[in-house]
Enzyme design. Structure first.
Site, PDB file in Angstrom:
ATOM      1  N   HIS A   1      -8.177  -7.595  -8.169  1.00 24.22           N
ATOM      2  CA  HIS A   1      -8.509  -8.515  -7.061  1.00 24.22           C
ATOM      3  C   HIS A   1      -8.598  -7.647  -5.800  1.00 24.22           C
ATOM      4  O   HIS A   1      -7.629  -7.512  -5.054  1.00 24.22           O
ATOM      5  CB  HIS A   1      -7.434  -9.584  -6.909  1.00 24.22           C
ATOM      6  CG  HIS A   1      -7.288 -10.475  -8.108  1.00 24.22           C
ATOM      7  ND1 HIS A   1      -6.735 -10.048  -9.298  1.00 24.22           N
ATOM      8  CD2 HIS A   1      -7.644 -11.768  -8.298  1.00 24.22           C
ATOM      9  CE1 HIS A   1      -6.756 -11.054 -10.166  1.00 24.22           C
ATOM     10  NE2 HIS A   1      -7.306 -12.107  -9.581  1.00 24.22           N
TER      11      HIS A   1
ATOM     12  N   HIS B   1       0.817  -1.217   0.000  1.00 20.66           N
ATOM     13  CA  HIS B   1       0.000   0.000   0.000  1.00 20.66           C
ATOM     14  C   HIS B   1       0.852   1.268   0.000  1.00 20.66           C
ATOM     15  O   HIS B   1       0.425   2.293  -0.542  1.00 20.66           O
ATOM     16  CB  HIS B   1      -0.995  -0.041   1.175  1.00 20.66           C
ATOM     17  CG  HIS B   1      -1.997  -1.146   1.032  1.00 20.66           C
ATOM     18  ND1 HIS B   1      -2.634  -1.740   2.092  1.00 20.66           N
ATOM     19  CD2 HIS B   1      -2.465  -1.774  -0.101  1.00 20.66           C
ATOM     20  CE1 HIS B   1      -3.458  -2.691   1.629  1.00 20.66           C
ATOM     21  NE2 HIS B   1      -3.360  -2.730   0.317  1.00 20.66           N
TER      22      HIS B   1
ATOM     23  N   ASP C   1      -3.391  -8.241  -7.603  1.00 18.67           N
ATOM     24  CA  ASP C   1      -3.042  -8.768  -6.276  1.00 18.67           C
ATOM     25  C   ASP C   1      -3.915  -9.976  -5.950  1.00 18.67           C
ATOM     26  O   ASP C   1      -4.769  -9.927  -5.061  1.00 18.67           O
ATOM     27  CB  ASP C   1      -3.258  -7.630  -5.244  1.00 18.67           C
ATOM     28  CG  ASP C   1      -2.940  -8.064  -3.833  1.00 18.67           C
ATOM     29  OD1 ASP C   1      -2.121  -8.980  -3.642  1.00 18.67           O
ATOM     30  OD2 ASP C   1      -3.526  -7.464  -2.897  1.00 18.67           O
TER      31      ASP C   1
ATOM     32  N   ASP D   1     -14.470 -11.783 -12.864  1.00 17.25           N
ATOM     33  CA  ASP D   1     -13.172 -12.413 -12.650  1.00 17.25           C
ATOM     34  C   ASP D   1     -12.067 -11.420 -13.052  1.00 17.25           C
ATOM     35  O   ASP D   1     -12.058 -10.918 -14.178  1.00 17.25           O
ATOM     36  CB  ASP D   1     -13.132 -13.667 -13.539  1.00 17.25           C
ATOM     37  CG  ASP D   1     -11.874 -14.485 -13.319  1.00 17.25           C
ATOM     38  OD1 ASP D   1     -10.800 -13.881 -13.104  1.00 17.25           O
ATOM     39  OD2 ASP D   1     -11.972 -15.722 -13.357  1.00 17.25           O
ATOM     40  N   GLY D   2     -11.182 -11.158 -12.130  1.00 16.97           N
ATOM     41  CA  GLY D   2     -10.115 -10.182 -12.381  1.00 16.97           C
ATOM     42  C   GLY D   2      -9.272 -10.512 -13.600  1.00 16.97           C
ATOM     43  O   GLY D   2      -8.800  -9.625 -14.304  1.00 16.97           O
TER      44      GLY D   2
ATOM     45  N   GLU E   1     -14.118  -7.972  -7.650  1.00 16.22           N
ATOM     46  CA  GLU E   1     -14.054  -8.922  -6.523  1.00 16.22           C
ATOM     47  C   GLU E   1     -15.111  -9.979  -6.763  1.00 16.22           C
ATOM     48  O   GLU E   1     -16.279  -9.662  -6.970  1.00 16.22           O
ATOM     49  CB  GLU E   1     -14.278  -8.183  -5.194  1.00 16.22           C
ATOM     50  CG  GLU E   1     -14.356  -9.080  -3.976  1.00 16.22           C
ATOM     51  CD  GLU E   1     -13.151  -9.998  -3.774  1.00 16.22           C
ATOM     52  OE1 GLU E   1     -12.017  -9.518  -3.661  1.00 16.22           O
ATOM     53  OE2 GLU E   1     -13.361 -11.229  -3.724  1.00 16.22           O
TER      54      GLU E   1
ATOM     55  N   SER F   1      -6.797  -2.006  -0.545  1.00 11.25           N
ATOM     56  CA  SER F   1      -6.346  -1.252  -1.723  1.00 11.25           C
ATOM     57  C   SER F   1      -7.432  -0.389  -2.382  1.00 11.25           C
ATOM     58  O   SER F   1      -7.151   0.760  -2.755  1.00 11.25           O
ATOM     59  CB  SER F   1      -5.699  -2.187  -2.755  1.00 11.25           C
ATOM     60  OG  SER F   1      -6.563  -3.243  -3.094  1.00 11.25           O
TER      61      SER F   1
HETATM   62  C1  LIG Z   1      -4.965 -10.581  -1.710  1.00 15.46           C
HETATM   63  S1  LIG Z   1      -6.659 -10.251  -1.671  1.00 15.46           S
HETATM   64  C2  LIG Z   1      -6.783  -8.607  -2.208  1.00 15.46           C
HETATM   65  C3  LIG Z   1      -6.286  -7.578  -1.259  1.00 15.46           C
HETATM   66  C4  LIG Z   1      -6.430  -6.168  -1.754  1.00 15.46           C
HETATM   67  N1  LIG Z   1      -5.885  -5.996  -3.099  1.00 15.46           N
HETATM   68  C5  LIG Z   1      -5.735  -5.195  -0.818  1.00 15.46           C
HETATM   69  O1  LIG Z   1      -4.558  -4.880  -1.037  1.00 15.46           O
HETATM   70  O2  LIG Z   1      -6.373  -4.726   0.116  1.00 15.46           O
HETATM   71  C6  LIG Z   1      -7.236 -11.104  -3.095  1.00 15.46           C
HETATM   72  C7  LIG Z   1      -8.720 -10.963  -3.325  1.00 15.46           C
HETATM   73  O3  LIG Z   1      -9.016 -11.460  -4.627  1.00 15.46           O
HETATM   74  C8  LIG Z   1     -10.280 -12.102  -4.594  1.00 15.46           C
HETATM   75  N2  LIG Z   1     -10.296 -12.990  -5.767  1.00 15.46           N
HETATM   76  C9  LIG Z   1      -9.850 -14.263  -5.885  1.00 15.46           C
HETATM   77  N3  LIG Z   1      -9.949 -14.681  -7.158  1.00 15.46           N
HETATM   78  C10 LIG Z   1     -10.452 -13.650  -7.869  1.00 15.46           C
HETATM   79  C11 LIG Z   1     -10.750 -13.448  -9.250  1.00 15.46           C
HETATM   80  N4  LIG Z   1     -10.543 -14.429 -10.149  1.00 15.46           N
HETATM   81  N5  LIG Z   1     -11.220 -12.243  -9.635  1.00 15.46           N
HETATM   82  C12 LIG Z   1     -11.421 -11.238  -8.741  1.00 15.46           C
HETATM   83  N6  LIG Z   1     -11.172 -11.373  -7.422  1.00 15.46           N
HETATM   84  C13 LIG Z   1     -10.677 -12.547  -6.993  1.00 15.46           C
HETATM   85  C14 LIG Z   1     -10.303 -12.782  -3.255  1.00 15.46           C
HETATM   86  O4  LIG Z   1     -11.650 -13.024  -2.848  1.00 15.46           O
HETATM   87  C15 LIG Z   1      -9.596 -11.763  -2.372  1.00 15.46           C
HETATM   88  O5  LIG Z   1     -10.533 -10.895  -1.777  1.00 15.46           O
END
Ligand SMILES: C[S@@+](CC[C@H](N)C(=O)[O-])C[C@H]1O[C@@H](n2cnc3c(N)ncnc32)[C@H](O)[C@@H]1O
Length: 258
Positions: free
Chosen positions: A41, A18, A166, A145-146, A120, A102
């Site tokens: 993500h 961050h 991420d 999906d990211g 998300e 984030s």
């Molecule tokens: C490491 S965390 C994110 C933390 C955030 N970026 C932060 O820094 O505060 C990863 C997130 O991605 C989500 N996630 C997992 N697979 C995903 C996908 N294919 N597309 C979008 N989100 C996804 C998870 O549910 C989780 O909340």
């Protein structure tokens, strides 16, 4: 999907990620032209440090709690201040109780002309993020999906901005997806900034990712610049102070905590 970021919120990895995020966005603010942040993500947005998951994970105690107490050199303090100010804004009382993820950190740095798109897929995390950004006309939370969103959302209309990638690294192939997702997005938007976040569990995997990224970015026109920073919360001998190392275009070694 088992991953829940609440266990890790405010931990040392979040803090470094961050701070870098805030540095990039502060840099983008130097020009008046609008920018877009794409958070592929995004997570839940706001984490309760007094909640069960954060208590059980406990990572924030050696992360944000420690950084808040640390004293920085005259050179470092102004670089970290914008990040600490954002965290403080979520904690108006003296005690640390909440940690912004984030998307909320990015949101705090948007000017009226800037936009945020956050993906998300986990329903509870997405709902919490939607609640946190409710009625916000500059931020959009999408149930996509990211990895699909990444090439679909670039280049943004603004033509300036940052993509934060991420993922949770729950799937075996996520390093490969990261490499492929970055290559696809970069081919469509070579002038964007990309922040790729990964755990250093295998030196071979991170070296191969770095080589791939440098190859993709270096072959662009104009060639992209890469900075690779890898952070360890242990010295190489398992003792001593945490360390931060960097490579690709530039070399830097920085003590993470003073
Ligand atoms: C490491 S965390 C994110 C933390 C955030 N970026 C932060 O820094 O505060 C990863 C997130 O991605 C989500 N996630 C997992 N697979 C995903 C996908 N294919 N597309 C979008 N989100 C996804 C998870 O549910 C989780 O909340």
């Amino acid at each position: 999907m088992n991953y829940r970021h609440a266990f890790h919120a405010g931990g040392f990895a979040d803090v470094i990620k961050h701070i870098v995020l805030v540095r990039i966005l502060t840099y983008l603010q130097d020009k008046p032209a609008a920018f877009r942040v794409i958070d592929s993500h995004a997570g839940a947005g706001l984490y309760d440090l007094t909640g069960d998951e954060a208590k059980r994970g406990g990572e924030w105690l050696t992360g944000i709690a420690r950084i808040m107490q640390a004293r920085f050199s005259e050179k470092t303090a102004p670089l970290i201040k914008p990040y600490l100010d954002i965290v403080r804004a979520f904690n108006p009382e003296r005690d640390l109780k909440a940690y912004p993820g984030s998307p909320l950190i990015a949101r705090a740095l948007l000017r009226p002309q800037d936009r945020l798109t956050a993906c998300e897929v986990e329903p509870k995390a997405r709902k919490r993020l939607i609640d946190a950004l409710r009625r916000d006309t500059q931020a959009r939370v999408v149930d996509l999906d990211g990895w699909v969103a990444l090439p679909a959302f670039v280049p943004p209309n603004e033509r300036r901005g940052l993509v934060l990638i991420d993922p949770a690294y729950e799937q075996k192939d996520e390093f490969e997806r990261l490499a492929a997702g970055f290559a696809e997005a970069f081919a469509k938007w070579p002038t964007g900034s990309y922040l790729l976040w990964y755990p250093v569990k295998s030196r071979r995997a991170t070296d191969s990712l770095a080589q791939h990224v440098a190859g993709v970015a270096g072959a662009g026109t104009p060639p992209g610049q890469c900075l690779r920073l890898e952070f360890s919360n242990r010295a190489a001998d398992g003792r001593g102070r945490p360390r931060l190392g960097g490579s690709i275009d530039r070399q830097s070694t920085v003590d993470a905590y003073g």
